[in-house]
Design an enzyme around this catalytic site. Structure first.
Site, PDB file in Angstrom:
ATOM      1  N   ASP A   7     -22.179  15.337  10.812  1.00 55.33           N
ATOM      2  CA  ASP A   7     -23.099  15.424  11.958  1.00 55.33           C
ATOM      3  C   ASP A   7     -22.370  15.512  13.297  1.00 55.33           C
ATOM      4  O   ASP A   7     -22.606  16.430  14.089  1.00 55.33           O
ATOM      5  CB  ASP A   7     -24.036  14.203  12.007  1.00 55.33           C
ATOM      6  CG  ASP A   7     -24.832  14.008  10.729  1.00 55.33           C
ATOM      7  OD1 ASP A   7     -24.434  14.577   9.691  1.00 55.33           O
ATOM      8  OD2 ASP A   7     -25.826  13.283  10.762  1.00 55.33           O
ATOM      9  N   GLU A  52     -13.293   8.667  11.819  1.00 53.68           N
ATOM     10  CA  GLU A  52     -13.062   9.841  10.981  1.00 53.68           C
ATOM     11  C   GLU A  52     -13.610  11.115  11.614  1.00 53.68           C
ATOM     12  O   GLU A  52     -13.111  12.220  11.346  1.00 53.68           O
ATOM     13  CB  GLU A  52     -13.688   9.628   9.584  1.00 53.68           C
ATOM     14  CG  GLU A  52     -13.205  10.664   8.564  1.00 53.68           C
ATOM     15  CD  GLU A  52     -13.664  10.362   7.143  1.00 53.68           C
ATOM     16  OE1 GLU A  52     -14.129   9.237   6.888  1.00 53.68           O
ATOM     17  OE2 GLU A  52     -13.554  11.265   6.293  1.00 53.68           O
ATOM     18  N   PHE A  66       0.845  -1.185   0.000  1.00 51.98           N
ATOM     19  CA  PHE A  66       0.000   0.000   0.000  1.00 51.98           C
ATOM     20  C   PHE A  66       0.885   1.240   0.000  1.00 51.98           C
ATOM     21  O   PHE A  66       2.089   1.164   0.281  1.00 51.98           O
ATOM     22  CB  PHE A  66      -0.928  -0.010   1.227  1.00 51.98           C
ATOM     23  CG  PHE A  66      -2.392   0.033   0.863  1.00 51.98           C
ATOM     24  CD1 PHE A  66      -2.970  -0.991   0.142  1.00 51.98           C
ATOM     25  CD2 PHE A  66      -3.187   1.120   1.233  1.00 51.98           C
ATOM     26  CE1 PHE A  66      -4.320  -0.958  -0.200  1.00 51.98           C
ATOM     27  CE2 PHE A  66      -4.538   1.158   0.893  1.00 51.98           C
ATOM     28  CZ  PHE A  66      -5.102   0.126   0.187  1.00 51.98           C
ATOM     29  N   LEU A  83     -14.774   5.693  -5.885  1.00 52.72           N
ATOM     30  CA  LEU A  83     -13.444   5.288  -5.428  1.00 52.72           C
ATOM     31  C   LEU A  83     -12.932   4.053  -6.177  1.00 52.72           C
ATOM     32  O   LEU A  83     -13.650   3.078  -6.346  1.00 52.72           O
ATOM     33  CB  LEU A  83     -13.518   4.974  -3.927  1.00 52.72           C
ATOM     34  CG  LEU A  83     -12.238   4.469  -3.259  1.00 52.72           C
ATOM     35  CD1 LEU A  83     -11.177   5.547  -3.268  1.00 52.72           C
ATOM     36  CD2 LEU A  83     -12.541   4.021  -1.839  1.00 52.72           C
ATOM     37  N   SER A  96      -7.114   4.142   8.046  1.00 52.99           N
ATOM     38  CA  SER A  96      -8.354   4.709   8.584  1.00 52.99           C
ATOM     39  C   SER A  96      -9.179   3.663   9.316  1.00 52.99           C
ATOM     40  O   SER A  96      -9.712   3.918  10.395  1.00 52.99           O
ATOM     41  CB  SER A  96      -9.183   5.379   7.494  1.00 52.99           C
ATOM     42  OG  SER A  96      -9.651   4.439   6.571  1.00 52.99           O
ATOM     43  N   HIS A 121     -11.879  12.682  -0.472  1.00 55.62           N
ATOM     44  CA  HIS A 121     -12.020  11.327   0.042  1.00 55.62           C
ATOM     45  C   HIS A 121     -12.107  11.238   1.561  1.00 55.62           C
ATOM     46  O   HIS A 121     -12.826  10.410   2.094  1.00 55.62           O
ATOM     47  CB  HIS A 121     -10.831  10.514  -0.449  1.00 55.62           C
ATOM     48  CG  HIS A 121     -10.842   9.074  -0.011  1.00 55.62           C
ATOM     49  ND1 HIS A 121     -11.887   8.236  -0.322  1.00 55.62           N
ATOM     50  CD2 HIS A 121      -9.952   8.329   0.691  1.00 55.62           C
ATOM     51  CE1 HIS A 121     -11.638   7.026   0.179  1.00 55.62           C
ATOM     52  NE2 HIS A 121     -10.478   7.057   0.809  1.00 55.62           N
ATOM     53  N   ARG A 145      -0.601   9.483  -0.564  1.00 58.03           N
ATOM     54  CA  ARG A 145      -1.722   9.942  -1.384  1.00 58.03           C
ATOM     55  C   ARG A 145      -1.610  11.410  -1.791  1.00 58.03           C
ATOM     56  O   ARG A 145      -1.958  11.774  -2.915  1.00 58.03           O
ATOM     57  CB  ARG A 145      -3.040   9.710  -0.641  1.00 58.03           C
ATOM     58  CG  ARG A 145      -3.398   8.253  -0.598  1.00 58.03           C
ATOM     59  CD  ARG A 145      -4.677   8.008   0.157  1.00 58.03           C
ATOM     60  NE  ARG A 145      -5.043   6.598   0.052  1.00 58.03           N
ATOM     61  CZ  ARG A 145      -6.072   6.051   0.693  1.00 58.03           C
ATOM     62  NH1 ARG A 145      -6.837   6.797   1.473  1.00 58.03           N
ATOM     63  NH2 ARG A 145      -6.330   4.778   0.541  1.00 58.03           N
ATOM     64  N   HIS A 187      -8.160  11.613  -2.840  1.00 57.73           N
ATOM     65  CA  HIS A 187      -7.683  10.276  -3.195  1.00 57.73           C
ATOM     66  C   HIS A 187      -7.212  10.304  -4.646  1.00 57.73           C
ATOM     67  O   HIS A 187      -7.879  10.877  -5.498  1.00 57.73           O
ATOM     68  CB  HIS A 187      -8.814   9.261  -3.025  1.00 57.73           C
ATOM     69  CG  HIS A 187      -8.358   7.839  -3.060  1.00 57.73           C
ATOM     70  ND1 HIS A 187      -7.975   7.212  -4.227  1.00 57.73           N
ATOM     71  CD2 HIS A 187      -8.218   6.911  -2.075  1.00 57.73           C
ATOM     72  CE1 HIS A 187      -7.618   5.963  -3.943  1.00 57.73           C
ATOM     73  NE2 HIS A 187      -7.759   5.756  -2.642  1.00 57.73           N
ATOM     74  N   ARG A 227      -3.271  11.175   5.566  1.00 59.24           N
ATOM     75  CA  ARG A 227      -3.460   9.821   6.077  1.00 59.24           C
ATOM     76  C   ARG A 227      -2.917   8.802   5.086  1.00 59.24           C
ATOM     77  O   ARG A 227      -3.133   8.927   3.875  1.00 59.24           O
ATOM     78  CB  ARG A 227      -4.944   9.541   6.305  1.00 59.24           C
ATOM     79  CG  ARG A 227      -5.230   8.118   6.696  1.00 59.24           C
ATOM     80  CD  ARG A 227      -6.675   7.869   7.036  1.00 59.24           C
ATOM     81  NE  ARG A 227      -7.584   7.961   5.916  1.00 59.24           N
ATOM     82  CZ  ARG A 227      -7.726   7.026   4.973  1.00 59.24           C
ATOM     83  NH1 ARG A 227      -6.996   5.931   5.011  1.00 59.24           N
ATOM     84  NH2 ARG A 227      -8.577   7.189   3.987  1.00 59.24           N
ATOM     85  N   THR A 232      -9.907   1.543  -5.458  1.00 54.04           N
ATOM     86  CA  THR A 232      -9.022   1.284  -4.323  1.00 54.04           C
ATOM     87  C   THR A 232      -7.532   1.479  -4.625  1.00 54.04           C
ATOM     88  O   THR A 232      -7.053   1.170  -5.718  1.00 54.04           O
ATOM     89  CB  THR A 232      -9.219  -0.148  -3.774  1.00 54.04           C
ATOM     90  OG1 THR A 232      -8.279  -0.365  -2.722  1.00 54.04           O
ATOM     91  CG2 THR A 232      -8.981  -1.206  -4.842  1.00 54.04           C
ATOM     92  N   GLU A 233      -6.823   1.962  -3.611  1.00 53.82           N
ATOM     93  CA  GLU A 233      -5.368   2.028  -3.679  1.00 53.82           C
ATOM     94  C   GLU A 233      -4.787   0.617  -3.817  1.00 53.82           C
ATOM     95  O   GLU A 233      -3.673   0.430  -4.308  1.00 53.82           O
ATOM     96  CB  GLU A 233      -4.837   2.687  -2.390  1.00 53.82           C
ATOM     97  CG  GLU A 233      -3.346   2.923  -2.368  1.00 53.82           C
ATOM     98  CD  GLU A 233      -2.963   3.895  -1.251  1.00 53.82           C
ATOM     99  OE1 GLU A 233      -3.575   4.968  -1.163  1.00 53.82           O
ATOM    100  OE2 GLU A 233      -2.060   3.567  -0.472  1.00 53.82           O
ATOM    101  N   GLN A 245      -8.138  15.110   2.477  1.00 59.09           N
ATOM    102  CA  GLN A 245      -7.439  14.206   1.556  1.00 59.09           C
ATOM    103  C   GLN A 245      -8.178  14.058   0.228  1.00 59.09           C
ATOM    104  O   GLN A 245      -9.361  13.754   0.199  1.00 59.09           O
ATOM    105  CB  GLN A 245      -7.291  12.826   2.190  1.00 59.09           C
ATOM    106  CG  GLN A 245      -6.577  11.825   1.280  1.00 59.09           C
ATOM    107  CD  GLN A 245      -6.083  10.613   2.047  1.00 59.09           C
ATOM    108  OE1 GLN A 245      -6.843   9.689   2.318  1.00 59.09           O
ATOM    109  NE2 GLN A 245      -4.820  10.625   2.430  1.00 59.09           N
TER     110      GLN A 245
END
Lengths: 536, 371
Positions: free
Chosen positions: A184, A338, A87, A215, A354, A314, A249, A205, A349, A217-218, A203
């Site tokens: 919220d 988050e 990653f 998205l 996360s 992201h 990222r 992405h 990040r 994925t990485e 961030q």
């Protein structure tokens, strides 16, 4: 002692589902938590608090094993042991995964556990939280809810309250974040007087689908996919000669944006992610979700065609300021995931950190909150807040079209403004104009109208309340970005393009004081890793 | 930009009015999803349109609806595809999912049906004893295999149009059975036999599925719930010889032995063989009731010509018996059952290519027998 879980949507609909690639932990014998921590510190551009990062990274291996024992179907290597994938920003392959549905698998397994302990946990599914209940001593003693199913408003008393409401991506348009990610928890805590921290750190992405911003994925790059510009150049060679596509990222997103801005992208404003270099068998077992996203949303077969992508909003590194036990500035109130800012992500990040942040600090918050709750009696609490909330909702429903704009219009303008002015590259002029827009929208929101006046599943009125949450938080994001006159992590100021440790190696906290957002600073905790130049 | 007409089924329990259809016109590109069009109508015309939705990426499972009568996620059904299946070629009908009570507009009560059934299958891992110090050591393939059922997003699309559930609301149903496979297929779970016995012996369980393929067709995530039910059945019968309440075990055995003997299905023998051991064999007492209940089916078979009276007495064997024997020998000679799983073998086309020719022939023979 009893535990209640209150969620505005059914828990398995939560946005943790969207975490595709995996979860980091230094579990292999030849890896170390210190290495994971160093990568995280470097990824954060030295804005992460190193004591908190040490807690997260050192507890990570145990947490992975705990999840595995609960039933998470982590993929194995050929020996049948937990398998890993590479990653971004990591010096070792330490990302544990379930194909590309890791978040979904973890969320669903945790929900399985809730069903197992059905007799011990009260679930309030589809209840919307409108405000935190704060007593005269400033302690959080519960919250006020609206049952979405029948519109009934109730005051929930609690010895301790943990916010796990997720992020704020709907402030941006487009975003990879779900429609429910409307800030919220951050807004409710902020209104109750809690400090927010690192809010300017948003961030983008590197790989979101052109068009709708979904998205990718990485994990795709972790499995070996390449990035190309329109000239067919693997452009990451220029920006991160060692880590290439697996730089952190902020670095990859900036590289892509530079290619696009300087005319080397494709005419549609994208660069290409090429997954075809990954063996087909591996794509099917490890990147299945992306095969479906390509097929359903882009009309392409990712095993044969490149994917048009661009950077997209992201994640928010900032959030409610907490300590390593999730405790906020407000006694009795905790935050994790988050919604919170411990801060383990600082300016940027790392991918697959996360889920880890959420799980580690969620667990620590739970333990601490339970300990406190055991030692106290159920607080008394005034019912006045229920009336306040009822009045607020009735007032929204009473507005008519002649009073102002539609809630949805204001939300759209907010999203477009933020994505235009508070994105990968920022400058003072753009940020100031964004702040003006946000302030105008805050005024307009006071008279914004809705259509639904019913009680059963009135999603319209909830949208009006969510808009209020988002506008409050958008203001703090822009204020933080204006305040930080340097470039660090996800914050890149074209008017201050260098990192400036002398003046800005510190957190920006924003607090509501007498109704006015006020900026304060807090120090970054540095233990063993002194700031260095950051290259990948 | 093209114009799309959405015809949305509206229902508000507070209004006192019955459910009705309401049309909304939306200008939007055809590659945009139906959900975007619904949200556009909600954002610009009528904020009271009720639909659950969140991720817009087919991962949260909120926006299951019926589009032109077929259950689907609104977020991954494109407008141009939806209009192609419109009954009048232009108007896209959008209504709530079936088999579940409607709360408001497109929102149904999933707790009352789907989640109750999920709870029914004891949906959590039951390992043997204390966990190991490190991870459980299990084969790579096993975890990839159960990922297919982990991929279920609980959207309810399969539940919506499950035929068996329409007839028997107590049927455990496609999604909950897929959830059950997630544990049965998980080598860490120690309750395999108990789970299988529980679902096989429940008259609303494993053998209540009529094999109609609807859930396989509509599942937006490739979970193939019916295939998971069939795999549960194979585990129940093949591995544990569980005799189920609906006599499915014997029915399947009858199929297999009739085809082995005759090469094609001897319809007249199927019913008696399923309930006893042939017309002249000893009748299984538990099955007597069901056999009597099936009598009308047998009579209908004769009357409709599906089973001509002559065939009841005389059934031709396929001429080349050796080929059939070879197929059975090959299948029985395998150590493991070959299971179709998208995560392992890829798309259908890849799956067909991967399957060897004799296996295909065997599959065809079995399918032919059931038609």
């Amino acid at each position: 002692m009893t535990v209640g879980i209150i969620s505005k949507i059914h828990p398995v609909r939560s946005h943790s589902n969207a975490a595709q690639g995996g979860i980091n932990a230094a579990l292999n014998p030849d890896d170390s938590w210190e290495s994971h921590a160093y990568d995280t510190v470097k990824g954060s551009d030295y804005l992460g608090d190193q004591d908190a990062i040490a807690v997260m990274c050192s507890e990570a291996p145990e947490e992975i094993l705990h999840l595995e024992h609960l039933g998470v179907t982590f993929h194995r290597n050929e020996e049948g042991l937990l398998g890993t994938r590479a990653f971004g920003g990591a010096s070792a392959a330490r990302t544990y995964y379930v194909a590309d549905i890791t978040g979904q698998a973890i969320l669903h397994v945790l929900y399985e556990q809730m069903l197992k302990y059905d007799d011990k946990i009260d679930r309030y599914e589809e209840w919307f939280t409108v405000a935190l209940a704060i007593d005269e001593n400033g302690r959080c003693n519960g919250a006020v809810m609206r049952n979405i199913r029948d519109g009934v408003i109730e005051l929930f008393r609690a010895k301790t309250v943990i916010l796990a409401t997720g992020g704020s991506g709907q402030i941006y348009k487009p975003t990879t974040n779900a429609l429910v990610c409307t800030a919220d928890g951050q807004a409710m805590a902020y209104r109750a007087g809690a400090a927010l921290m690192d809010m300017e750190m948003i961030q983008y992405h590197p790989t979101t689908l052109l068009g709708n911003g979904l998205l990718i994925t990485e994990g795709a790059r972790g499995e070996g996919a390449h990035l190309y510009n329109a000239a067919g150049e693997r452009f990451m060679e220029k920006y991160a000669p060692n880590k290439l596509e697996l730089a952190s990222r902020d670095v990859v997103s900036r590289a892509e944006q530079t290619e696009i801005n300087e005319g080397r992208g494709f005419p549609d404003g994208s660069v290409h992610l090429d997954v075809t270099v990954v063996p087909k068998k591996r794509i099917h077992e490890a990147l299945r979700e992306i095969v479906m996203v390509g097929r359903d949303f882009a009309g392409i077969d990712i095993t044969k065609d490149p994917i048009p992508i661009r950077p997209g909003q992201h994640y928010i590194m900032g959030g409610i300021k907490t300590d390593v036990d999730g405790l906020t500035d407000i006694p009795g109130l905790y935050a994790a995931g988050e919604v919170a800012c411990v801060s383990v992500h600082g300016g940027n990040r790392l991918g697959a950190n996360s889920l880890l942040d959420t799980l580690i600090f969620g667990k620590r918050s739970g333990h601490h909150a339970a300990g406190v709750a055991k030692s106290m009696n159920m607080p008394k609490i005034s019912a006045k807040q229920v009336d306040d909330v009822r009045d607020e909702i009735n007032a929204i429903m009473a507005r008519s079209a002649s009073d102002g704009r539609r809630v949805s219009e204001i939300k759209a303008e907010l999203g477009e403004t933020m994505n235009d002015k508070v994105a990968v590259y920022r400058d003072e002029e753009g940020l100031n104009s964004a702040l003006e827009v946000v302030k105008r929208l805050q005024e307009e929101a006071k008279t914004a109208y809705i259509d639904d006046r019913g009680t059963i599943f009135n999603q319209d009125v909830l949208g009006a309340i969510e808009l209020g949450y988002m506008l409050d938080i958008a203001e703090t994001i822009v204020m933080g970005a204006i305040e930080r006159k340097e470039s660090r992590g996800a914050q890149f100021r074209t008017d201050y393009p260098e990192r400036n440790d002398e003046e800005w190696l510190k957190h920006i906290d924003i607090k509501l004081k007498d109704g006015t957002p006020t900026i304060e600073y807090s120090p970054v905790t540095i233990t063993q890793w002194q700031p260095q130049e950051r290259t990948y | 930009m093209p114009n799309y007409v959405l015809n949305i089924r509206r229902f508000s329990p507070e209004s006192g009015e019955p459910a009705h259809w309401e049309k909304f016109e939306v200008e939007m590109e055809g590659h945009r999803p139906v959900l975007d069009a619904i949200l556009h109508a909600r954002n610009t015309e009528d904020g009271s349109i009720g639909i659950r939705c969140s991720c817009q990426a087919a991962i949260c499972g909120s926006c299951g609806v019926r589009i032109n009568g077929n259950p689907a996620l609104a977020c991954n059904t494109l407008l141009r595809d939806a209009v192609a299946t419109a009954k009048d070629g232009a108007t896209i009908d959008i209504e709530p999912m079936g088999n579940m009570p409607v709360i408001k507009d497109l929102i149904v009560d999933m707790d009352a049906v789907h989640w109750k059934k999920v709870q029914r299958v004891v949906p959590w891992l039951i390992p043997a004893g204390e966990p190991p110090e490190r991870e459980y050591v299990v084969p790579h393939e096993a975890m990839v295999d159960v990922t297919q059922t982990m991929a279920c997003i609980h959207c309810g699309v399969c539940v919506s149009d499950c035929l068996s559930m329409e007839v028997d609301p107590e049927f455990v149903g496609p999604a909950a059975h897929a959830k059950a496979y997630r544990f049965v297929g998980d080598p860490r779970d120690a309750a395999t036999e108990t789970r299988l016995r529980d679902l096989a012996e429940d008259p609303h369980g494993l053998y209540d599925c009529t094999h109609c393929f609807k859930c396989v067709e509509v599942c937006p995530k490739g979970v193939s719930p019916m295939n998971q039910i069939m795999r549960l059945r194979r585990r129940a019968t093949g591995d544990f010889k569980i005799k189920d309440a609906n006599n499915g075990y014997r029915h399947e055995k009858a199929f297999v032995s009739i085809i082995e003997k005759w090469g094609t299905l001897h319809e007249a023998k199927l019913l008696p063989d399923s309930y006893g051991e042939g017309i002249f064999g000893k009748l299984n007492p538990e099955a007597q009731k069901q056999l009597i209940a099936s009598a009308p089916t047998a009579v209908r078979g004769v009357l409709s010509g599906k089973v001509p009276p002559l065939k009841v007495i005389h059934h031709h064997k396929l001429p080349d018996q050796k080929k059939i024997k070879d197929i059975y020998k090959k299948i029985h000679g395998r150590d493991d059952r070959i299971e179709l799983n998208l995560y392992i073998v890829g798309e259908d086309a890849d799956a067909l290519a991967a399957e060897s020719a004799p296996a295909e022939a065997a599959a065809t023979a079995a399918d032919g027998g059931e038609s």
